[in-house]
Write a protein that holds these residues in place. Sequence first.
Motif, mmCIF file in Angstrom:
data_model
loop_
_atom_site.group_PDB
_atom_site.id
_atom_site.type_symbol
_atom_site.label_atom_id
_atom_site.label_comp_id
_atom_site.label_asym_id
_atom_site.label_seq_id
_atom_site.Cartn_x
_atom_site.Cartn_y
_atom_site.Cartn_z
ATOM 1 N N GLN A 1 1.336 114.029 -34.762
ATOM 2 C CA GLN A 1 2.423 113.823 -35.710
ATOM 3 C C GLN A 1 3.183 115.141 -35.782
ATOM 4 O OE1 GLN A 1 -0.301 111.173 -38.590
ATOM 5 N NE2 GLN A 1 1.819 111.333 -39.272
ATOM 6 N N HIS B 1 7.670 106.128 -33.541
ATOM 7 C CA HIS B 1 8.279 106.761 -34.712
ATOM 8 C C HIS B 1 8.525 105.745 -35.827
ATOM 9 C CE1 HIS B 1 8.476 110.067 -32.105
ATOM 10 N NE2 HIS B 1 9.712 109.924 -31.641
ATOM 11 N N GLU C 1 12.923 109.611 -40.711
ATOM 12 C CA GLU C 1 12.159 109.277 -39.513
ATOM 13 C C GLU C 1 10.929 110.177 -39.474
ATOM 14 O OE1 GLU C 1 13.456 108.392 -35.122
ATOM 15 O OE2 GLU C 1 13.164 110.559 -35.302
ATOM 16 N N ARG D 1 7.838 111.219 -37.064
ATOM 17 C CA ARG D 1 7.600 111.144 -35.631
ATOM 18 C C ARG D 1 6.127 111.126 -35.264
ATOM 19 N NH1 ARG D 1 10.829 116.043 -33.318
ATOM 20 N NH2 ARG D 1 9.919 117.055 -35.170
ATOM 21 N N ARG E 1 10.539 104.650 -39.329
ATOM 22 C CA ARG E 1 11.866 104.868 -39.901
ATOM 23 C C ARG E 1 12.058 104.022 -41.157
ATOM 24 N NH1 ARG E 1 13.214 103.851 -34.288
ATOM 25 N NH2 ARG E 1 13.587 105.839 -33.204
ATOM 26 N N SER F 1 5.804 107.189 -27.686
ATOM 27 C CA SER F 1 6.110 107.476 -29.078
ATOM 28 C C SER F 1 6.068 106.216 -29.918
ATOM 29 C CB SER F 1 7.487 108.137 -29.199
ATOM 30 O OG SER F 1 8.500 107.215 -28.851
#
Lengths: 118, 112
Positions: free
Chosen positions: A6, A75, A20, A22, A77, A73
Amino acid sequence: AQSVTQLDSQVPVFEEAPVELRCNYSSSVSVYLFWYVQYPNQGLQLLLKYLSGSTLVKGINGFEAEFNKSQTSFHLRKPSVHISDTAEYFCAVSATVGYGGSQGNLIFGKGTKLSVKP
Amino acid sequence: NAGVTQTPKFRILKIGQSMTLQCTQDMNHNYMYWYRQDPGMGLKLIYYSVGAGITDKGEVPNGYNVSRSTTEDFPLRLELAAPSQTSVYFCASSYVDSTGYTFGSGTRLTVV
């Protein structure tokens, strides 16, 4: 073996702004991906999960995440955050198959603390 | 429907003491897990079990023992408590994989 990174340990944001969080993962086999939320002094609650199919996953409380296999990834949001979203968020990964039941084991990232300011 | 129940919620131990953290689930889940959570470190797997009589080590098993005599119960034993075992401990269960976890509410343990 799997691992999760992270990228931000803390994310401060103003109320109603987008956010966001990540998450990158590493694995030599196919994976399931998860985001969990932990409110202060509470246990973990599942926000959303990617198992297969559509790479855009919608979860509870208006959160969504996108699985990107080429960039490894996942992510998280939200287009507009609220004060009540202040919490710690954990990305987690598990293998889809394993030996001896190990496919059930979750590997967690170190967490991202989201702080929403008025 | 209680889900996953952990007891106690809080405990303070002295160095060298022993204790058992209890975990019970009423969902007839096959798989059960123990994780520990340390600040800034996320959760790490201590032990897991895929059914009664079967247990295996996770990432951080040293200093802990487990048993699984029934489907419902998965106690975690600390034999000689050390300050490094100060942590929040979470028990979890699932049917056969990671896709349907249920977590307990946690046990906050302090070793002094």
